[in-house]
Design an enzyme around this catalytic site. Structure first.
Site, mmCIF file in Angstrom:
data_model
loop_
_atom_site.group_PDB
_atom_site.id
_atom_site.type_symbol
_atom_site.label_atom_id
_atom_site.label_comp_id
_atom_site.label_asym_id
_atom_site.label_seq_id
_atom_site.Cartn_x
_atom_site.Cartn_y
_atom_site.Cartn_z
ATOM 1 N N GLY A 38 -8.719 26.011 19.698
ATOM 2 C CA GLY A 38 -8.399 26.158 18.272
ATOM 3 C C GLY A 38 -9.663 26.062 17.438
ATOM 4 O O GLY A 38 -10.474 25.161 17.650
ATOM 5 N N ARG A 60 -8.104 31.021 23.708
ATOM 6 C CA ARG A 60 -7.663 30.110 24.775
ATOM 7 C C ARG A 60 -7.506 31.009 26.003
ATOM 8 O O ARG A 60 -6.693 31.922 25.987
ATOM 9 C CB ARG A 60 -6.337 29.458 24.412
ATOM 10 C CG ARG A 60 -6.383 28.640 23.102
ATOM 11 C CD ARG A 60 -5.124 27.814 22.959
ATOM 12 N NE ARG A 60 -4.911 27.335 21.601
ATOM 13 C CZ ARG A 60 -5.413 26.197 21.112
ATOM 14 N NH1 ARG A 60 -6.159 25.434 21.871
ATOM 15 N NH2 ARG A 60 -5.149 25.819 19.870
ATOM 16 N N SER A 61 -8.310 30.748 27.043
ATOM 17 C CA SER A 61 -8.352 31.678 28.185
ATOM 18 C C SER A 61 -7.508 31.197 29.364
ATOM 19 O O SER A 61 -7.736 30.114 29.901
ATOM 20 C CB SER A 61 -9.801 31.850 28.642
ATOM 21 O OG SER A 61 -9.857 32.612 29.816
ATOM 22 N N GLY A 93 -12.362 21.633 21.858
ATOM 23 C CA GLY A 93 -11.574 20.416 22.063
ATOM 24 C C GLY A 93 -11.425 20.043 23.523
ATOM 25 O O GLY A 93 -12.234 20.447 24.365
ATOM 26 N N ASP A 94 -10.361 19.314 23.852
ATOM 27 C CA ASP A 94 -10.274 18.762 25.212
ATOM 28 C C ASP A 94 -10.069 19.837 26.287
ATOM 29 O O ASP A 94 -10.593 19.720 27.390
ATOM 30 C CB ASP A 94 -9.252 17.624 25.310
ATOM 31 C CG ASP A 94 -7.823 18.114 25.227
ATOM 32 O OD1 ASP A 94 -7.581 19.121 24.536
ATOM 33 O OD2 ASP A 94 -6.954 17.497 25.872
ATOM 34 N N THR A 97 -12.544 20.091 16.970
ATOM 35 C CA THR A 97 -11.088 20.235 16.847
ATOM 36 C C THR A 97 -10.636 19.465 15.616
ATOM 37 O O THR A 97 -11.141 18.366 15.358
ATOM 38 C CB THR A 97 -10.324 19.705 18.080
ATOM 39 O OG1 THR A 97 -8.942 19.533 17.724
ATOM 40 C CG2 THR A 97 -10.829 18.356 18.574
ATOM 41 N N ASP A 106 -7.942 17.994 15.345
ATOM 42 C CA ASP A 106 -7.043 16.904 15.753
ATOM 43 C C ASP A 106 -7.723 15.534 15.882
ATOM 44 O O ASP A 106 -7.047 14.510 15.919
ATOM 45 C CB ASP A 106 -6.374 17.239 17.085
ATOM 46 C CG ASP A 106 -5.354 18.362 16.961
ATOM 47 O OD1 ASP A 106 -5.113 18.812 15.831
ATOM 48 O OD2 ASP A 106 -4.803 18.779 17.993
ATOM 49 N N ASP A 156 -8.872 14.189 18.447
ATOM 50 C CA ASP A 156 -8.320 13.469 19.602
ATOM 51 C C ASP A 156 -9.255 13.468 20.809
ATOM 52 O O ASP A 156 -8.807 13.576 21.938
ATOM 53 C CB ASP A 156 -6.955 14.075 19.996
ATOM 54 C CG ASP A 156 -7.048 15.555 20.324
ATOM 55 O OD1 ASP A 156 -8.077 16.171 20.006
ATOM 56 O OD2 ASP A 156 -6.088 16.093 20.900
ATOM 57 N N ARG A 173 -1.067 18.055 17.938
ATOM 58 C CA ARG A 173 -0.151 18.311 19.048
ATOM 59 C C ARG A 173 0.118 17.040 19.849
ATOM 60 O O ARG A 173 1.235 16.751 20.213
ATOM 61 C CB ARG A 173 -0.772 19.392 19.936
ATOM 62 C CG ARG A 173 0.180 20.007 20.887
ATOM 63 C CD ARG A 173 -0.426 21.183 21.598
ATOM 64 N NE ARG A 173 -1.890 21.198 21.587
ATOM 65 C CZ ARG A 173 -2.611 22.293 21.718
ATOM 66 N NH1 ARG A 173 -2.032 23.439 21.855
ATOM 67 N NH2 ARG A 173 -3.932 22.229 21.723
ATOM 68 N N GLY A 207 -0.099 8.326 0.030
ATOM 69 C CA GLY A 207 0.931 7.363 -0.381
ATOM 70 C C GLY A 207 2.301 7.675 0.207
ATOM 71 O O GLY A 207 3.335 7.471 -0.449
HETATM 72 O O1 F6P Z 1 -5.824 21.818 18.885
HETATM 73 C C1 F6P Z 1 -5.828 22.022 17.530
HETATM 74 C C2 F6P Z 1 -4.519 22.579 17.067
HETATM 75 O O2 F6P Z 1 -4.728 22.921 15.722
HETATM 76 C C3 F6P Z 1 -3.311 21.661 17.224
HETATM 77 O O3 F6P Z 1 -3.204 20.685 16.235
HETATM 78 C C4 F6P Z 1 -2.183 22.664 17.208
HETATM 79 O O4 F6P Z 1 -1.054 22.182 17.874
HETATM 80 C C5 F6P Z 1 -2.750 23.817 17.942
HETATM 81 O O5 F6P Z 1 -4.150 23.762 17.755
HETATM 82 C C6 F6P Z 1 -2.229 25.166 17.503
HETATM 83 O O6 F6P Z 1 -2.798 26.134 18.288
HETATM 84 P P1 F6P Z 1 -2.616 27.699 18.092
HETATM 85 O O7 F6P Z 1 -3.408 28.087 16.883
HETATM 86 O O8 F6P Z 1 -3.148 28.287 19.346
HETATM 87 O O9 F6P Z 1 -1.155 27.916 17.876
#
Ligand code: F6P
Length: 327
Positions: free
Chosen positions: A14, A75-76, A105-106, A129, A131, A133, A175, A189
């Site tokens: 992503g 994403r491959s 990311g991971d 990323t 996220d 994470d 996610r 808030g």
């Molecule tokens: O990994 C980052 C992220 O933005 C997540 O928060 C989300 O679930 C995912 O990518 C969405 O991926 P895509 O754009 O491939 O639907």
């Protein structure tokens, strides 16, 4: 170790605001070390196809402020196979690439570790990323921008929620992690925050919302991380609507979705991305391989790629307690 002459840089998974600032830093820092830089387009997918372009100093001018990624991302599926990785290694040899910098990311770092173990191409990862994470860094590239985008939208939703005395379930990205939800919940808030790290009890959620809506305030915002195990904002709304106690409540759902991934990076993300990109080049030059650069307590640290994706970064449980106190 063979001497480093040409490095390849790519963005994968992503996209995240600040990836361009990171690519720029990699190119400029590599040139300062007299290294050549090639850009691999569309992540591992482009690596397999040999979609590789030269990156000179000019090619990264005027991108520090831009969202998305000039190298594009993907994403491959093919890279998940040994055959795909072998083809990618062949393409790198053909292009003369002897070191890699991966921004992602991971999933990206998972692929990177396997690739290094099978084909020995030195690789340094930069955490990118929204996220946040990833273990091994306090913040990931894109996270701060995503937080600011989400909070701006939550503030807008608050205005209309208040005007109509409505309950809004606002879904933010994440996610597997609740970093965005938790921080936006506090900053915006929110009356309640639901995240994947904590088991969500529907009855408890109902109780809290009902008491909130009938007491001092007639509007309410619940921030839901998309990865919450109850299934995201739409599923939770469906469950609430089935309960007659919610009949008098005017309930709406707003999914912030991919708006959080776009836009110009904040200054915090630009600086983070610039530091990490330059540090990744330094790490490669110093002979490191199969590591991720991160920033922990203000300092650059290197963490083995396998550690990054095999350990889970913990949310701050004090922040979670704070949401309960402040609501
Ligand atoms: O990994 C980052 C992220 O933005 C997540 O928060 C989300 O679930 C995912 O990518 C969405 O991926 P895509 O754009 O491939 O639907």
């Amino acid at each position: 170790m063979q001497s480093l002459r040409t490095i390849g840089v790519f963005t994968s998974g992503g996209d995240a605001p600040g990836m361009n600032a990171c690519v720029r830093a990699v190119v400029r820092a590599a040139h300062a070390h007299d290294l050549e830089v090639l850009g691999i387009r569309r992540g591992y997918e482009g690596m397999i196809e040999g979609d590789i372009v030269e990156l000179d100093g000019k090619s990264v001018s005027n991108i520090v402020q831009k969202g998305g990624t000039i190298l594009k991302s993907a994403r491959s599926k093919a890279f998940r196979t040994p055959e795909g990785r072998a083809t990618a290694a062949q393409q790198l040899r053909r292009a003369g690439i002897d070191g890699l910098i991966a921004i992602g990311g991971d999933g990206t770092l998972r692929g990177a570790a396997l690739f290094y173990e099978e084909h020995g191409v030195p690789l340094v990862g930069c955490p990118g990323t929204i996220d946040n994470d990833l273990f091994g860094t306090d913040e990931t590239i894109g996270y701060d921008t995503a937080l600011n985008t989400a909070i701006e939208n939550i503030d807008r939703i608050r205005d209309t929620a208040d005007a109509h005395d409505r309950l809004f379930l606002v879904e933010v990205m994440g996610r597997d992690a609740g970093f965005i939800a938790l921080n936006c919940g506090i900053g915006g808030g929110a009356e309640l925050v639901l995240i994947p790290e904590l088991l969500t009890d529907l009855d408890d959620v109902k109780r809290k919302i009902l008491s909130q809506m009938s007491s001092q305030t007639r509007s309410s915002i619940v921030v839901v991380a998309e990865g919450d195990e109850l299934g995201g904002a739409n599923r939770i709304a469906e469950a609430l609507r089935k309960d007659p106690a919610f009949d008098p409540i005017d309930l709406r759902v707003c999914i912030l979705g991919h708006t959080q991934r776009g836009g110009s990076p904040t200054v915090r993300d630009r600086v983070l991305a610039s530091r990490l990109g330059a540090a990744a080049v330094d790490a490669l030059v110093e002979g490191h391989a199969n590591v991720m650069v991160g920033i922990v307590n203000g300092s650059i640290v290197l963490t083995p790629s396998r550690t990054v994706w095999s350990r889970r970064k913990s949310i701050d449980y004090d922040l979670l307690k704070l949401t309960e106190i402040l609501r």
